[in-house]
Design a protein around this motif. Structure first.
Motif, PDB file in Angstrom:
ATOM      1  N   ALA A  16     -66.545  -3.431  10.659  1.00  0.00           N
ATOM      2  CA  ALA A  16     -66.397  -2.980   9.461  1.00  0.00           C
ATOM      3  C   ALA A  16     -66.084  -3.914   8.256  1.00  0.00           C
ATOM      4  O   ALA A  16     -65.703  -3.593   7.179  1.00  0.00           O
ATOM      5  N   THR A  17     -66.119  -5.029   8.763  1.00  0.00           N
ATOM      6  CA  THR A  17     -65.533  -6.372   7.990  1.00  0.00           C
ATOM      7  C   THR A  17     -64.024  -6.318   7.522  1.00  0.00           C
ATOM      8  O   THR A  17     -63.897  -6.847   6.471  1.00  0.00           O
ATOM      9  N   VAL A  18     -63.314  -5.794   8.208  1.00  0.00           N
ATOM     10  CA  VAL A  18     -61.897  -5.484   7.995  1.00  0.00           C
ATOM     11  C   VAL A  18     -61.096  -6.771   8.582  1.00  0.00           C
ATOM     12  O   VAL A  18     -60.428  -7.702   7.976  1.00  0.00           O
ATOM     13  N   LEU A  19     -61.377  -6.917   9.844  1.00  0.00           N
ATOM     14  CA  LEU A  19     -60.902  -8.178  10.595  1.00  0.00           C
ATOM     15  C   LEU A  19     -61.879  -9.281  10.526  1.00  0.00           C
ATOM     16  O   LEU A  19     -63.468  -9.139  10.594  1.00  0.00           O
ATOM     17  N   ARG A  20     -61.500 -10.652  10.357  1.00  0.00           N
ATOM     18  CA  ARG A  20     -62.312 -11.704  10.288  1.00  0.00           C
ATOM     19  C   ARG A  20     -62.734 -12.434  11.749  1.00  0.00           C
ATOM     20  O   ARG A  20     -61.379 -12.442  12.388  1.00  0.00           O
TER      21      ARG A  20
ATOM     22  N   THR B 256     -76.837 -10.216   8.038  1.00  0.00           N
ATOM     23  CA  THR B 256     -75.949 -10.947   7.036  1.00  0.00           C
ATOM     24  C   THR B 256     -74.648 -11.425   7.874  1.00  0.00           C
ATOM     25  O   THR B 256     -74.079 -10.571   8.583  1.00  0.00           O
ATOM     26  N   PRO B 257     -74.558 -12.545   7.978  1.00  0.00           N
ATOM     27  CA  PRO B 257     -73.298 -13.108   8.753  1.00  0.00           C
ATOM     28  C   PRO B 257     -72.124 -12.643   8.050  1.00  0.00           C
ATOM     29  O   PRO B 257     -72.056 -12.802   6.863  1.00  0.00           O
TER      30      PRO B 257
ATOM     31  N   ASP C  45     -69.727 -13.361   0.399  1.00  0.00           N
ATOM     32  CA  ASP C  45     -69.662 -12.304  -0.504  1.00  0.00           C
ATOM     33  C   ASP C  45     -70.056 -11.098   0.746  1.00  0.00           C
ATOM     34  O   ASP C  45     -71.328 -11.049   0.876  1.00  0.00           O
ATOM     35  N   LEU C  46     -69.340 -10.065   0.885  1.00  0.00           N
ATOM     36  CA  LEU C  46     -69.616  -9.178   1.843  1.00  0.00           C
ATOM     37  C   LEU C  46     -69.951  -7.764   0.964  1.00  0.00           C
ATOM     38  O   LEU C  46     -70.401  -6.837   1.697  1.00  0.00           O
ATOM     39  N   ARG C  47     -70.329  -7.793  -0.268  1.00  0.00           N
ATOM     40  CA  ARG C  47     -70.532  -6.576  -1.013  1.00  0.00           C
ATOM     41  C   ARG C  47     -71.871  -5.784  -0.390  1.00  0.00           C
ATOM     42  O   ARG C  47     -71.844  -4.652  -0.317  1.00  0.00           O
TER      43      ARG C  47
ATOM     44  N   ARG D 121     -65.933  -2.353  -3.271  1.00  0.00           N
ATOM     45  CA  ARG D 121     -65.182  -2.472  -4.209  1.00  0.00           C
ATOM     46  C   ARG D 121     -64.071  -3.208  -4.088  1.00  0.00           C
ATOM     47  O   ARG D 121     -63.302  -3.862  -5.013  1.00  0.00           O
ATOM     48  N   ALA D 122     -63.439  -3.351  -2.758  1.00  0.00           N
ATOM     49  CA  ALA D 122     -62.244  -4.139  -2.343  1.00  0.00           C
ATOM     50  C   ALA D 122     -62.651  -5.685  -2.393  1.00  0.00           C
ATOM     51  O   ALA D 122     -63.072  -6.357  -1.811  1.00  0.00           O
ATOM     52  N   GLY D 123     -62.222  -6.072  -3.701  1.00  0.00           N
ATOM     53  CA  GLY D 123     -62.540  -7.689  -3.948  1.00  0.00           C
ATOM     54  C   GLY D 123     -61.513  -7.694  -5.316  1.00  0.00           C
ATOM     55  O   GLY D 123     -60.794  -6.950  -5.383  1.00  0.00           O
ATOM     56  N   LEU D 124     -62.167  -8.985  -5.903  1.00  0.00           N
ATOM     57  CA  LEU D 124     -61.105  -9.260  -7.077  1.00  0.00           C
ATOM     58  C   LEU D 124     -61.148  -8.193  -8.083  1.00  0.00           C
ATOM     59  O   LEU D 124     -60.157  -7.836  -8.750  1.00  0.00           O
ATOM     60  N   GLN D 125     -62.296  -7.151  -8.297  1.00  0.00           N
ATOM     61  CA  GLN D 125     -62.247  -6.368  -9.217  1.00  0.00           C
ATOM     62  C   GLN D 125     -61.243  -5.389  -8.930  1.00  0.00           C
ATOM     63  O   GLN D 125     -60.448  -4.978 -10.043  1.00  0.00           O
ATOM     64  N   LEU D 126     -61.063  -4.883  -7.625  1.00  0.00           N
ATOM     65  CA  LEU D 126     -60.053  -3.905  -7.574  1.00  0.00           C
ATOM     66  C   LEU D 126     -58.756  -4.426  -7.608  1.00  0.00           C
ATOM     67  O   LEU D 126     -57.689  -3.776  -8.022  1.00  0.00           O
TER      68      LEU D 126
END
Lengths: 262, 257
Positions: A64-68, A79-80, A86-88, B144-149
């Motif tokens: 979930a890209t919460v933990l690295r 995508t790695p 940039d994970l967006r 959205r969880a990044g600099l913007q938020l």
């Protein structure tokens, strides 16, 4: 004017597997909860099984890209996601139901799912329709305008599933989604899982073996942070013999593969 | 690459489902996959029964449902657990006012003045702590969880906190000229630090450092500490710009909080 299909809608995927991990190591607190895991997941419903402390939740949180990850490579949708990147783009295509699903008690179901849709950067015009659809899919349409604090535990879980699927995710991560659901709801939830698994990669962490047997196309068995087994439920059942512990073929396969570790 | 678009005739025959030679059919179809202009041309010449069908499908896909509510929009700026930290702010300002009574009467420093620069920082830390935001785990996994938020929540904290501080400062006789720039400067540095060690930890580190380095000595010695004197304003302006620049150039680091 007629509407043309956009290039993004017809673009082919640029990856072979929705999730691909090689030598993945992820730390949870002081312990290395995922330690050298190799995993490839494609479309379908993947049941993530394992004893307590096997690293299921840590694995899902890193997906979930919460933990690295500490080391190893982890690719989600090609995508790695291991480094500071940039994970967006990846996150827009994710759906995630955490194990401890936290929510805002004063929000109605609709408000909460809308809030998550906003967090997922969905186009504004799609949000109301997508929210309605997600709420209907989990069978909460008649309670959509009730506050979350007025709902039962099972209904809150279903609201959690609704927020996870609101953006039609390509990778859907559900950590213990069936906890608190009654048998009837569980059956409906399995049907929903199969439906979702037909066009996306669904990872369901569970400790209920019957969920796996009924709804999963693929079983991933982890223990001690490592992959022990990956295959179909039938293959898992075939791994067990009559002497192994368990009440059903899948349970016997589970205990045979884990040895004494469970 | 030169662009060869199919002729109007072959597009019309493709749309009508007429017999096209296999090679032309293949070329038209392959071209349509990559060319939006020609997909529009195809859409324009499609026979009525097809346009009726697609129009019906798109009409079904039109958004329905109710528009977003007011509370929901507020949540875009502050965590919906806004009330706890508003209460905390009021508490901190009140505590600072009561501290004024404890300080030696001859000292010109006031509690509000000393505490003002770290109140927003505490708010920022609160907005990003797991304990105060029940949906924290969910929020940090979203795009959205990044600099913007981070910036949105910081703005929300400042909007809530600055009026309280202004009112408290006015009651205690501490002019905003003393504390406003340090306040913004410390917040900017905290945000910059947050990109490295996480927002909650950065907020706590900044608050702790301020308490030890500024509040402690000031309470012991009395008087307005040098860092809050009007003469320090250029330094604080530089800190503010430096912090903001660090945040701007390291914006990708805020993806994981």
């Amino acid at each position: 004017m007629a509407r043309a299909v956009s290039a993004a809608e017809v673009a082919p995927t640029g990856y072979a597997w929705q999730v691909e991990a090689r030598g993945l190591r992820v730390r949870a607190g002081r312990t290395m909860a995922v330690d050298g895991l190799d995993l490839r997941l494609g479309r379908g419903v993947h049941g993530l099984l394992g004893p307590n402390g096997a690293g299921k939740t840590t694995l899902i949180r890193s997906l979930a890209t919460v933990l690295r990850p500490v080391s190893g490579t982890l690719e989600v949708l090609g995508t790695p996601v291991s480094g500071r990147l940039d994970l967006r783009g990846v996150r827009r295509a994710l759906g995630y139901l955490p194990q401890d699903f936290g929510y805002y008690k004063r929000f109605t179901v609709r408000e909460f799912v809308e809030y998550v849709a906003w967090l997922k950067e969905m186009p504004k015009r799609d949000v109301p329709g997508a929210v309605q659809r997600a709420v209907e899919r989990v069978g909460l349409a008649d309670r959509a305008d009730d506050r979350l604090k007025a709902l039962s535990g099972g209904m809150v879980r279903r609201a959690g599933i609704a927020q996870a699927i609101v953006n039609d995710p390509e990778v859907l991560l559900l950590d213990e989604p069936t906890a608190g659901l009654d048998p009837g709801q569980r059956v409906r939830f399995r049907e929903l899982l199969q439906e979702l698994g037909s066009d996306s990669c669904v990872v369901v962490s569970t400790h209920l073996v019957e969920d796996v047997a009924a709804a999963c196309t693929d079983v991933v068995l982890v223990s001690g942070g490592k992959l022990v087994f990956q295959g179909t439920p039938a293959e898992l059942a075939a791994a067990g013999g009559p002497d192994d512990v368990g009440d059903s073929p899948i349970e016997r396969g589970y205990s045979a593969l884990l040895g004494g570790a469970w | 690459m030169t662009e060869h678009h199919p002729s109007a005739d072959s597009i019309a025959r493709y749309a009508g489902g007429d017999d096209l030679p296999a090679d032309v059919l293949w070329a038209v179809e392959a071209h349509l996959e990559t060319c939006e202009t020609c997909r529009l041309r195809l859409a324009d010449v499609a026979p009525p029964q097809v346009t009726a069908l697609t129009a019906a499908v798109w009409a079904e896909l039109e958004p329905t449902g109710t528009p977003v509510g007011r509370r929901h929009r507020l949540a875009r700026w502050a965590t919906p657990s806004l009330l706890p930290w508003l209460a905390m702010t009021a508490f901190v300002v009140l505590a600072a006012l009561s501290l004024d009574g404890l300080l030696p009467a001859h000292s010109a420093s006031s509690g509000v003045l000393l505490i003002a620069p770290i109140v927003p920082v505490l708010g920022v830390a609160a907005a990003w702590s797991r304990g105060m935001d029940p949906a924290y785990e969910l929020v940090v996994s979203t795009p959205r969880a990044g600099l913007q938020l981070v910036l949105r929540r910081t703005v929300a904290v400042l909007v809530a906190v600055l009026p309280a501080l202004l009112a408290g400062g006015w009651l205690a006789g501490a002019s905003p000229a003393y504390w406003l720039l340090p306040c913004l400067g410390v917040t900017a540095v905290t945000l910059a630090l947050g990109g490295v060690i996480g927002m909650r930890r950065a907020g706590l580190v900044a608050a702790f450092a301020w308490a030890v380095l500024v509040v402690g000595p000031a309470v012991v010695v009395g008087g307005v500490p040098g860092v809050l004197a009007p003469g320090a304003a250029p330094v604080w302006a530089a800190v503010l710009v430096g912090g903001a620049a660090a945040v701007y150039f390291r914006s990708a680091a805020y993806a994981r909080l």
